[in-house]
Motif scaffolding. Structure first.
Motif, PDB file in Angstrom:
ATOM      1  N   UNK A   1      19.274  40.853 -15.739  1.00 30.51           N
ATOM      2  CA  UNK A   1      19.234  42.212 -16.181  1.00 30.51           C
ATOM      3  C   UNK A   1      19.721  43.402 -15.320  1.00 30.51           C
ATOM      4  N   UNK A   2      19.800  43.063 -14.121  1.00 27.51           N
ATOM      5  CA  UNK A   2      20.289  44.070 -13.230  1.00 27.51           C
ATOM      6  C   UNK A   2      21.593  43.405 -12.624  1.00 27.51           C
ATOM      7  N   UNK A   3      22.203  42.253 -12.811  1.00 26.13           N
ATOM      8  CA  UNK A   3      23.484  41.869 -12.294  1.00 26.13           C
ATOM      9  C   UNK A   3      23.198  41.440 -11.003  1.00 26.13           C
ATOM     10  N   UNK A   4      22.171  41.072 -10.589  1.00 27.42           N
ATOM     11  CA  UNK A   4      21.992  40.470  -8.983  1.00 27.42           C
ATOM     12  C   UNK A   4      21.491  39.206  -9.075  1.00 27.42           C
TER      13      UNK A   4
ATOM     14  N   UNK B   1      21.520  36.813   2.731  1.00 30.95           N
ATOM     15  CA  UNK B   1      22.615  38.148   2.641  1.00 30.95           C
ATOM     16  C   UNK B   1      21.900  38.942   1.556  1.00 30.95           C
ATOM     17  N   UNK B   2      20.808  38.648   0.991  1.00 28.54           N
ATOM     18  CA  UNK B   2      19.945  39.425   0.117  1.00 28.54           C
ATOM     19  C   UNK B   2      20.330  39.462  -1.287  1.00 28.54           C
ATOM     20  N   UNK B   3      19.774  40.391  -1.969  1.00 23.19           N
ATOM     21  CA  UNK B   3      20.326  40.212  -3.371  1.00 23.19           C
ATOM     22  C   UNK B   3      21.474  41.263  -3.575  1.00 23.19           C
ATOM     23  N   UNK B   4      22.603  40.568  -4.126  1.00 23.34           N
ATOM     24  CA  UNK B   4      23.906  40.949  -4.344  1.00 23.34           C
ATOM     25  C   UNK B   4      24.319  41.385  -5.675  1.00 23.34           C
ATOM     26  N   UNK B   5      25.129  42.703  -5.924  1.00 19.43           N
ATOM     27  CA  UNK B   5      25.801  42.542  -7.015  1.00 19.43           C
ATOM     28  C   UNK B   5      27.103  41.929  -7.155  1.00 19.43           C
ATOM     29  N   UNK B   6      27.995  42.112  -8.187  1.00 16.73           N
ATOM     30  CA  UNK B   6      29.378  41.428  -8.328  1.00 16.73           C
ATOM     31  C   UNK B   6      30.106  42.050  -7.118  1.00 16.73           C
ATOM     32  N   UNK B   7      30.174  43.107  -6.753  1.00 23.61           N
ATOM     33  CA  UNK B   7      30.943  43.969  -5.756  1.00 23.61           C
ATOM     34  C   UNK B   7      30.683  43.244  -4.293  1.00 23.61           C
TER      35      UNK B   7
ATOM     36  N   UNK C   1      31.972  37.006  -0.502  1.00 26.06           N
ATOM     37  CA  UNK C   1      32.316  35.897  -0.914  1.00 26.06           C
ATOM     38  C   UNK C   1      31.120  34.976  -1.192  1.00 26.06           C
ATOM     39  N   UNK C   2      30.364  35.391  -1.700  1.00 30.65           N
ATOM     40  CA  UNK C   2      29.058  34.772  -2.201  1.00 30.65           C
ATOM     41  C   UNK C   2      29.060  33.621  -3.119  1.00 30.65           C
ATOM     42  N   UNK C   3      29.094  32.338  -2.636  1.00 32.59           N
ATOM     43  CA  UNK C   3      29.517  31.363  -3.784  1.00 32.59           C
ATOM     44  C   UNK C   3      28.135  31.315  -4.836  1.00 32.59           C
ATOM     45  N   UNK C   4      27.074  31.574  -4.531  1.00 37.48           N
ATOM     46  CA  UNK C   4      26.065  31.575  -5.480  1.00 37.48           C
ATOM     47  C   UNK C   4      26.032  32.435  -6.776  1.00 37.48           C
ATOM     48  N   UNK C   5      26.762  33.650  -6.374  1.00 35.31           N
ATOM     49  CA  UNK C   5      26.659  34.672  -7.340  1.00 35.31           C
ATOM     50  C   UNK C   5      27.823  33.994  -8.418  1.00 35.31           C
ATOM     51  N   UNK C   6      29.193  33.395  -7.999  1.00 32.44           N
ATOM     52  CA  UNK C   6      30.153  32.913  -8.999  1.00 32.44           C
ATOM     53  C   UNK C   6      29.670  31.639  -9.553  1.00 32.44           C
ATOM     54  N   UNK C   7      28.852  30.890  -8.696  1.00 27.65           N
ATOM     55  CA  UNK C   7      28.343  29.608  -9.398  1.00 27.65           C
ATOM     56  C   UNK C   7      27.309  30.076 -10.672  1.00 27.65           C
TER      57      UNK C   7
END
Lengths: 656, 386
Positions: A356-359, A387-393, A399-405
């Motif tokens: 919902x928040x893109x995090x 690194x905490x809760x990150x948005x796409x930026x 370079x958080x892999x988890x987001x892109x996975x």
């Protein structure tokens, strides 16, 4: 039979025979006479060729990089030599030149009856001395042999290329080639060979049977080949080459450090590639590949030992266009753009993902309960800690892999087996991955963009050719939904897995992203100018179609690339960049390779961000961490490009 | 002449008054000789000047032979040809001796064919053609109802000895002339078809044997191979033939004009003054000039056959027929060689090729033929001898 009758028969036979001779004479003189007359006229003339000088090569600022000079060479023309004089002549030449008589004789025999062959290059002194004795040396002449001079030495060797004698493949392609004349074998020397070659001159001599000259035609002078203007900036090229070599040195220093700290190191680094290109038109401003070679080695023919040593170290491979590597985290920019442009979904059932928040919670591991039926999989990110809760930026910056996975996972779940399944691959392809860029250099590789169709192809090939090396694990061949899995898409989204690309493809993709989404064809030659100042070739450089990058995503990417160098994975490497640091950006990458090899270090930079002009791609093969080793090299180059004083290439922070 | 005349010989003086010489025969011969002088000059001047000799050197030399030849024509016209019949065995013996002794002299251009007298090289094989012809005619002209095997064998023997000696020189072309002469004379002497079949079968067997046992020299085989494949080795063994055909061909219909032409002036044709003299005609005077030369020879051969038909006796008839055959054979083989339908041999073009021995021999032949012509009609009351 009476004598008279026999006489009549004899007379008839004679008449018939004379008739045959008469008819044959008609045939020879009237029916075929014109053709014979032509041959007779032709066979009394011989043509003496004079070699043209190859065209000069300049850099983009008009600095001469390659030119030609004339050196005297002794040539023997068998057409002027009475076979009886042969041995005496060879002895005499052998004495004058210090060339062993059997060597001259071998050339003489190889040249053939009407052949002309070079004996040796001679000094100017020898040339003068022999010139005075020419009347006593039938068939011998001193001719001017054009010879290449590489003013920049090994600088830009992979762009310039080198010369060599034509091989079988060359002769098949261009049957008109002279076996003894050098042609371009690599680089622009090869690609633009026909423009550079020029037009041979000639003079025609009329000879009698004793090979004495009866008449001489007005000689036609050779015309030097067209001048080539590179897009390369020679000063930038020198900066890039030095930086890249320092980068390899740094990588090995870092490896020594790691070894001392007890970390596993497999190989020393010794290969690297870097390219700088103009994003407004596709011009390559600098292109370097380590190791390199000196094109001057090939001027008089390279010796076998030197050649094979260079060849074994792959010095002739231009890694910028021929090296295939996983683009690693540099590829996150493509996933980043696809995610925003296509509004790709994030998975809703994972505790560390908030669609919902893109995090996404970048805490080092991605846990997938029930991702595959009945299994639980854990994906480890490159960093440790939270690194905490990150948005796409933030995710791009860190370079958080988890987001892109998560992007890949969400896409897979949403679009699996639909025509949207390969939506990230489509973006990769439209940005040039999986296909040669079409640069005007030889030996370019195309790379691979993996998707369901490609895996299916591999599967079919594997089933038909069970003995060929397998690309897919055997377990994948039996899967009901096909051999391409969600995990493959997840690997792809972070630039790993089966995805491979050349450094030039990465630079091209970033070039298109930072210039606002416009395609272009990378090239190293802007134009070729004939001796008479007419234009022989003009590269239609410029921008092509827009790939569908919206202004919002474009500007967010540029600012996120800046965050990478100011506060992200390359911040340490860019610490001393200078005041213009706000106008540059980039992305690190650390490519995982097969077991027992070290990681490939990547960095892609761009600037000036307010009006994007260039991108820089640096790759150090098995160099280690991109942020630690590649980013400092790129930073040094980018400082030069931004007018800063380039600071020494020292270790950055280890980052993906 | 009376010294040589035997008691049974008929008086020769009386009939010479009533018959005049064959003007067409002699006219054609002289025309060809003059044409030959011009062609020799055009073909040799450049080469001579290269060697610092006067351009007309070869032509002037040939003029001496022409003059000598005219004298020989006169002399042999004056001699009653029937005298020669009685001298045949002496002439034949002399010929065999001279063909043998030539092997004691050094070889010239790989062949032992010449007696070198410093200013003049005598080539006995040239004269041997006429000598052999005389002997063959003498044997075959003996009066008989039919041609017996014995005489055929005799003729064969007479031919084989000089032919073998000449083959050893080596001179394939001249050797073939002997075979040709024998064929023609046997035919003229009335050989039956069965005999002809046997003789030609034997000849064929000998020919095959010569090939099979490698008696031909490699260059002779090459010349035959080149004939069937002119593009074989155009810079080596095919050179002569190719350049010769090109020279003749390039003359086209009307030629390049006297003293014009690259093949002649740049010396692309070897032996152009001698064996390849016809290429000078072909290149400079074209098809028209070439046909005129061939026509002149045709007239010559026609006159010789007419003389054979008009001869007063069988010896004269066979002699004239043989002379016609010698001329025809030389012309056909020589011209044929320059245009690629005959192998390259050393046979000269009668009256035109530079060279003393052949010119003198052909002059003797014309003299003998004229002698036969002068004595064609029997004197009233005379006993015809054969």
């Amino acid at each position: 039979m009476k004598f008279g009758a026999r006489l009549t028969i004899l007379a008839t036979v004679f008449l018939a025979m004379f008739g045959v001779v008469g008819i044959r004479l008609w045939f020879v003189q009237v029916a075929e006479g014109a053709q014979s007359a032509e041959i007779v006229e032709e066979q009394t003339w011989v043509q003496i060729r004079s070699e043209p000088a190859r065209g000069d090569i300049f850099d983009r600022n008009g600095v001469m990089v390659v030119t030609s000079r004339f050196v005297p060479r002794l040539v023997v023309d068998r057409r002027f030599i009475d076979p009886g004089q042969k041995d005496a002549l060879i002895q005499k030449l052998s004495g004058l030149l210090g060339v062993p008589a059997p060597d001259i004789e071998a050339g003489y025999e190889a040249a053939g009856l009407n052949g002309r062959f070079p004996v040796t290059q001679v000094s100017t002194d020898t040339a003068y001395r022999i010139n005075e004795q020419l009347s006593a040396l039938p068939g011998v002449s001193i001719e001017k042999l054009p010879q290449r001079v590489y003013l920049a030495g090994p600088t830009a060797a992979h762009v310039v290329g080198h010369l060599g004698l034509p091989d079988e493949a060359d002769l098949e392609e261009r049957p008109e080639l002279d076996l003894n004349a050098r042609i371009g074998k690599l680089g622009v020397e090869r690609v633009y060979d026909e423009l550079l070659q020029g037009t041979a001159g000639y003079s025609e001599l009329r000879l009698n049977r004793q090979s004495e000259v009866l008449e001489e035609s007005q000689p036609v002078n050779p015309i030097q080949g067209a001048s080539l203007y590179l897009t390369i900036d020679l000063r930038l090229q020198e900066v890039v080459e030095l930086a890249l070599e320092s980068g390899v040195f740094l990588a090995n220093e870092v490896k020594d450090e790691d070894r001392a700290n007890g970390q596993e190191v497999n190989h020393d680094a010794f290969r690297a590639a870097a390219v700088v290109l103009d994003v407004t038109n596709g011009e390559i401003l600098a292109l370097a590949s380590v190791p390199d070679f000196d094109p001057s080695l090939f001027v008089g023919g390279v010796d076998a030992a030197t050649f094979s040593a260079l060849n074994d170290s792959k010095a002739f491979n231009n890694l910028v266009i021929a090296g295939l590597y996983p683009p690693a985290s540099t590829f996150k920019a493509i996933t980043y753009v696809a995610f925003q442009e296509e509004n790709l979904p994030l998975p809703a059932d994972l505790p560390q993902v908030n669609p919902a928040d893109g995090l996404v919670h970048c805490n080092g591991t991605l846990r997938l309960p029930g991702f595959e039926e009945g299994s639980q999989q854990i994906f480890h990110d490159w960093y440790t800690g939270d690194k905490g809760w990150l948005n796409i930026h933030d995710a791009f910056e860190q370079s958080c892999n988890i987001f892109f996975w998560s992007i890949a996972l969400g896409t897979w779940r949403e679009y699996k087996l639909t025509d949207q399944e390969s939506i990230i691959q489509s973006w990769a392809r439209s940005l040039g991955f999986g296909e040669r860029t079409g640069i005007d250099l030889t030996g370019e590789a195309g790379g691979i963009v993996p998707d369901r169709a490609l895996f299916q192809e591999w599967k079919e090939f594997q089933l038909e050719n069970p003995d060929a090396p397998a690309r897919l694990e055997p377990s994948r061949l039996d899967l009901a939904e096909g051999p391409f899995l969600g995990g493959d898409l997840m690997n792809f989204a972070i630039g790993q897995g089966e995805l491979t690309s050349t450094p030039l493809q990465v630079a091209q993709a970033y070039g298109m992203l930072v210039n606002g989404g416009h395609s272009f064809t990378p090239h190293v030659v802007s134009r070729a100018i004939n001796r008479d100042s007419s234009v022989a070739y003009q590269n239609p450089s410029g921008l092509g179609e827009q790939v569908g990058l919206s202004p919002d995503v474009h500007s967010s990417l540029l600012s996120d690339m800046n965050r990478v160098v100011t506060s992200g994975t390359a911040a340490a490497a860019f610490r001393d960049f200078g005041s213009s640091i706000d106008r540059v950006g980039g992305k690190t990458g650390t490519g995982q390779t097969i077991a027992n090899n070290d990681n490939h270090a990547w960095f892609v930079g761009a600037g000036p961000l307010d009006s994007p002009r260039w991108v820089v791609a640096v790759l150090i093969e098995e160099g280690g961490s991109g942020g630690r080793v590649a980013a400092p090299v790129a930073r040094h180059i980018m400082q030069y490009l931004m007018g800063e004083s380039p600071t020494p290439i020292v270790e950055g922070a280890a980052a993906d | 002449m009376t010294l040589l005349a035997r008691p049974d010989a008929p008086p020769a003086v009386s009939d010479r008054r009533r018959n005049s010489p064959d003007r067409v025969l002699i006219g054609a011969s002289v025309s060809l000789a003059l044409m030959g002088l011009l062609m020799i000059y055009s073909a040799t001047r450049v080469g001579l000047e290269r060697n610092n000799l006067p351009a007309s050197f070869s032509m002037e030399r040939q003029m001496i032979f022409v003059a000598a030849g005219l004298i020989l024509v006169a002399v042999f016209s004056f001699i009653d040809y029937r005298e020669l019949r009685h001298l045949a065995h002496i002439i034949y013996g002399g010929m065999v001796v001279s063909l043998s002794v030539v092997f004691l002299f050094p070889a010239v251009k790989g062949a032992q064919r010449w007696y070198d007298f410093g200013i003049f090289q005598l080539q006995p094989s040239e004269f041997s053609k006429t000598a052999c012809l005389l002997t063959l005619a003498a044997i075959l002209a003996r009066p008989a109802a039919r041609l017996e095997w014995q005489r055929i064998l005799q003729a064969l023997m007479v031919m084989v000895i000089p032919a073998a000696l000449i083959f050893l020189q080596p001179d394939l072309g001249t050797m073939l002339i002997f075979a040709f002469l024998l064929m023609v004379l046997l035919f003229g002497a009335g050989i039956s078809s069965r005999q002809a079949l046997v003789v030609s079968g034997a000849g064929l067997a000998v020919g095959i044997a010569v090939f099979q046992f490698g008696l031909l020299r490699s260059y002779q085989l090459d010349r035959i191979r080149v004939l069937f494949n002119p593009n074989l080795d155009p810079t080596g063994i095919g050179w002569n033939l190719r350049q010769s055909i090109l020279a003749v061909g390039s003359g086209q219909l009307t030629g390049k004009g006297l003293f014009q032409g690259q093949q002649t002036n740049f010396q692309y044709v070897p032996e152009q003054g001698t064996d390849f003299i016809f290429t000078a005609v072909g290149e400079q005077l074209g098809f028209v000039g070439g046909i005129i030369v061939i026509a002149a020879f045709l007239v010559l051969v026609w006159r010789l056959l007419v003389i054979a038909g008009a001869a007063r006796d069988r010896f004269g008839a066979l002699l004239a027929m043989g002379i016609a055959s010698i001329f025809a054979f030389h012309v056909l083989v020589n011209i044929g060689m320059t245009i690629g339908i005959m192998p390259v041999t050393g046979l000269p073009l009668p009256f035109m090729s530079a060279g003393g021995s052949s010119f003198l021999n052909f002059s003797i032949c014309i003299g003998i033929a004229n002698s036969i012509w002068l004595r064609r009609s029997p004197v009233p009351g005379e006993v015809i001898h054969s």
